[in-house]
Write a protein that holds these residues in place. Structure first.
Motif, PDB file in Angstrom:
ATOM      1  N   ALA A  70       8.501  -4.457   2.600  1.00 48.27           N
ATOM      2  CA  ALA A  70       7.177  -4.898   3.048  1.00 48.27           C
ATOM      3  C   ALA A  70       6.546  -5.843   2.027  1.00 48.27           C
ATOM      4  N   LYS A  71       6.728  -5.557   0.752  1.00 49.50           N
ATOM      5  CA  LYS A  71       6.190  -6.429  -0.309  1.00 49.50           C
ATOM      6  C   LYS A  71       6.839  -7.808  -0.235  1.00 49.50           C
ATOM      7  N   GLU A  72       8.148  -7.840   0.015  1.00 50.28           N
ATOM      8  CA  GLU A  72       8.849  -9.122   0.160  1.00 50.28           C
ATOM      9  C   GLU A  72       8.329  -9.897   1.369  1.00 50.28           C
ATOM     10  N   ALA A  73       8.066  -9.193   2.463  1.00 49.56           N
ATOM     11  CA  ALA A  73       7.526  -9.852   3.653  1.00 49.56           C
ATOM     12  C   ALA A  73       6.146 -10.432   3.355  1.00 49.56           C
ATOM     13  N   MET A  74       5.332  -9.712   2.611  1.00 46.18           N
ATOM     14  CA  MET A  74       4.016 -10.216   2.216  1.00 46.18           C
ATOM     15  C   MET A  74       4.166 -11.483   1.368  1.00 46.18           C
ATOM     16  N   ALA A  75       5.117 -11.464   0.446  1.00 52.20           N
ATOM     17  CA  ALA A  75       5.332 -12.601  -0.451  1.00 52.20           C
ATOM     18  C   ALA A  75       5.696 -13.870   0.321  1.00 52.20           C
ATOM     19  N   GLU A  76       6.389 -13.710   1.451  1.00 52.09           N
ATOM     20  CA  GLU A  76       6.745 -14.871   2.273  1.00 52.09           C
ATOM     21  C   GLU A  76       5.506 -15.578   2.813  1.00 52.09           C
ATOM     22  N   TYR A  77       4.388 -14.872   2.864  1.00 49.96           N
ATOM     23  CA  TYR A  77       3.113 -15.445   3.311  1.00 49.96           C
ATOM     24  C   TYR A  77       2.226 -15.815   2.120  1.00 49.96           C
ATOM     25  N   GLY A  78       2.765 -15.695   0.919  1.00 49.02           N
ATOM     26  CA  GLY A  78       1.999 -15.999  -0.278  1.00 49.02           C
ATOM     27  C   GLY A  78       1.055 -14.895  -0.704  1.00 49.02           C
ATOM     28  N   VAL A  79       1.292 -13.687  -0.211  1.00 54.03           N
ATOM     29  CA  VAL A  79       0.425 -12.550  -0.521  1.00 54.03           C
ATOM     30  C   VAL A  79       1.151 -11.633  -1.506  1.00 54.03           C
ATOM     31  N   ASP A  80       0.497 -11.364  -2.630  1.00 55.53           N
ATOM     32  CA  ASP A  80       1.035 -10.444  -3.626  1.00 55.53           C
ATOM     33  C   ASP A  80       0.448  -9.068  -3.358  1.00 55.53           C
ATOM     34  N   ALA A  81       1.260  -8.177  -2.841  1.00 54.40           N
ATOM     35  CA  ALA A  81       0.790  -6.845  -2.451  1.00 54.40           C
ATOM     36  C   ALA A  81       1.126  -5.809  -3.519  1.00 54.40           C
ATOM     37  N   GLU A  82       0.232  -4.852  -3.667  1.00 57.20           N
ATOM     38  CA  GLU A  82       0.472  -3.721  -4.549  1.00 57.20           C
ATOM     39  C   GLU A  82       1.058  -2.587  -3.711  1.00 57.20           C
ATOM     40  N   THR A  83       2.016  -1.858  -4.257  1.00 57.97           N
ATOM     41  CA  THR A  83       2.657  -0.779  -3.504  1.00 57.97           C
ATOM     42  C   THR A  83       2.342   0.582  -4.134  1.00 57.97           C
ATOM     43  N   THR A  84       2.203   1.581  -3.264  1.00 61.40           N
ATOM     44  CA  THR A  84       1.952   2.947  -3.705  1.00 61.40           C
ATOM     45  C   THR A  84       2.700   3.909  -2.794  1.00 61.40           C
ATOM     46  N   LEU A  85       3.290   4.926  -3.397  1.00 58.45           N
ATOM     47  CA  LEU A  85       3.983   5.978  -2.666  1.00 58.45           C
ATOM     48  C   LEU A  85       3.301   7.300  -3.009  1.00 58.45           C
ATOM     49  N   ARG A  86       3.004   8.078  -2.000  1.00 57.40           N
ATOM     50  CA  ARG A  86       2.333   9.371  -2.192  1.00 57.40           C
ATOM     51  C   ARG A  86       3.021  10.453  -1.375  1.00 57.40           C
ATOM     52  N   ARG A  87       2.703  11.685  -1.708  1.00 61.21           N
ATOM     53  CA  ARG A  87       3.136  12.846  -0.936  1.00 61.21           C
ATOM     54  C   ARG A  87       1.905  13.531  -0.369  1.00 61.21           C
ATOM     55  N   GLY A  88       2.030  14.054   0.857  1.00 61.84           N
ATOM     56  CA  GLY A  88       0.928  14.805   1.433  1.00 61.84           C
ATOM     57  C   GLY A  88       0.814  14.597   2.923  1.00 61.84           C
ATOM     58  N   ASP A  89      -0.356  14.902   3.450  1.00 60.67           N
ATOM     59  CA  ASP A  89      -0.655  14.674   4.856  1.00 60.67           C
ATOM     60  C   ASP A  89      -0.950  13.180   5.011  1.00 60.67           C
ATOM     61  N   PRO A  90      -0.198  12.467   5.851  1.00 67.43           N
ATOM     62  CA  PRO A  90      -0.359  11.008   5.925  1.00 67.43           C
ATOM     63  C   PRO A  90      -1.786  10.546   6.209  1.00 67.43           C
ATOM     64  N   ALA A  91      -2.458  11.125   7.176  1.00 71.72           N
ATOM     65  CA  ALA A  91      -3.818  10.683   7.499  1.00 71.72           C
ATOM     66  C   ALA A  91      -4.753  10.898   6.310  1.00 71.72           C
ATOM     67  N   ASP A  92      -4.667  12.046   5.681  1.00 76.72           N
ATOM     68  CA  ASP A  92      -5.524  12.332   4.526  1.00 76.72           C
ATOM     69  C   ASP A  92      -5.250  11.360   3.383  1.00 76.72           C
ATOM     70  N   GLU A  93      -3.976  11.110   3.125  1.00 79.69           N
ATOM     71  CA  GLU A  93      -3.603  10.211   2.028  1.00 79.69           C
ATOM     72  C   GLU A  93      -4.051   8.777   2.319  1.00 79.69           C
ATOM     73  N   ILE A  94      -3.930   8.339   3.561  1.00 76.87           N
ATOM     74  CA  ILE A  94      -4.376   6.991   3.938  1.00 76.87           C
ATOM     75  C   ILE A  94      -5.879   6.863   3.712  1.00 76.87           C
ATOM     76  N   LEU A  95      -6.631   7.830   4.195  1.00 77.22           N
ATOM     77  CA  LEU A  95      -8.083   7.781   4.045  1.00 77.22           C
ATOM     78  C   LEU A  95      -8.513   7.882   2.585  1.00 77.22           C
ATOM     79  N   ASP A  96      -7.879   8.764   1.827  1.00 76.44           N
ATOM     80  CA  ASP A  96      -8.208   8.897   0.404  1.00 76.44           C
ATOM     81  C   ASP A  96      -7.909   7.603  -0.353  1.00 76.44           C
ATOM     82  N   TYR A  97      -6.742   7.028  -0.086  1.00 78.28           N
ATOM     83  CA  TYR A  97      -6.357   5.810  -0.795  1.00 78.28           C
ATOM     84  C   TYR A  97      -7.263   4.643  -0.402  1.00 78.28           C
TER      85      TYR A  97
END
Length: 142
Positions: A70-97
């Motif tokens: 996904a980061k490489e795909a972003m770079a193709e559009y000139g976007v430098d994306a930050e990546t994060t990996l977490r463990r937990g309940d996906p909805a909770d982690e998305i909202l918290d992040y």
């Protein structure tokens, strides 16, 4: 507006159009993009502890690879994306992040079943509980 965009991914090939759309959207606005992969710990809680660790490590490896793609795909559009990996309940982690990074927008895919007019469980929770706009794009199963 929309200076900080959170894009949760699940590692499926069907996320490619969502990532590309978010990249194009971010590039047009010179927005910061944060990619998030959540290992859903709820999926294997009934496994023995040693098996849980093994499965979790495997899923984290898959998540890291998906974030790289996904980061490489972003770079193709000139976007430098930050990546994060977490463990937990996906909805909770998305909202918290989203709160942690002070996101203006969450752009995510949904395994919606439009014949029932129901969003997928994660996207539904995020849409209902989010304090910021959520762009939930339907994706096809791999």
């Amino acid at each position: 507006m929309y200076d900080t965009i959170l894009v949760p991914i699940d590692g499926s090939d069907s996320m490619t159009p969502i990532v590309e759309d978010a990249a194009a959207f971010a590039a047009e606005r010179e927005a910061s993009v944060f990619l998030l992969y959540v290992v859903d710990k709820r999926a294997f809680l009934t496994l023995a502890q040693e098996r849980q660790d093994e499965v979790c490590d495997e899923l984290e490896s898959k998540g890291a690879a998906a974030l790289d793609v996904a980061k490489e795909a972003m770079a193709e559009y000139g976007v430098d994306a930050e990546t994060t990996l977490r463990r937990g309940d996906p909805a909770d982690e998305i909202l918290d992040y989203a709160r942690e990074i002070d996101a203006d927008l969450i752009a995510m895919g949904t395994h919606a079943r439009f014949e029932d007019n129901i969003l997928g469980s994660v996207s539904r929770s995020v849409v209902i509980e989010s304090d910021i706009p959520v762009l939930a794009t339907p994706i096809k199963a791999d």
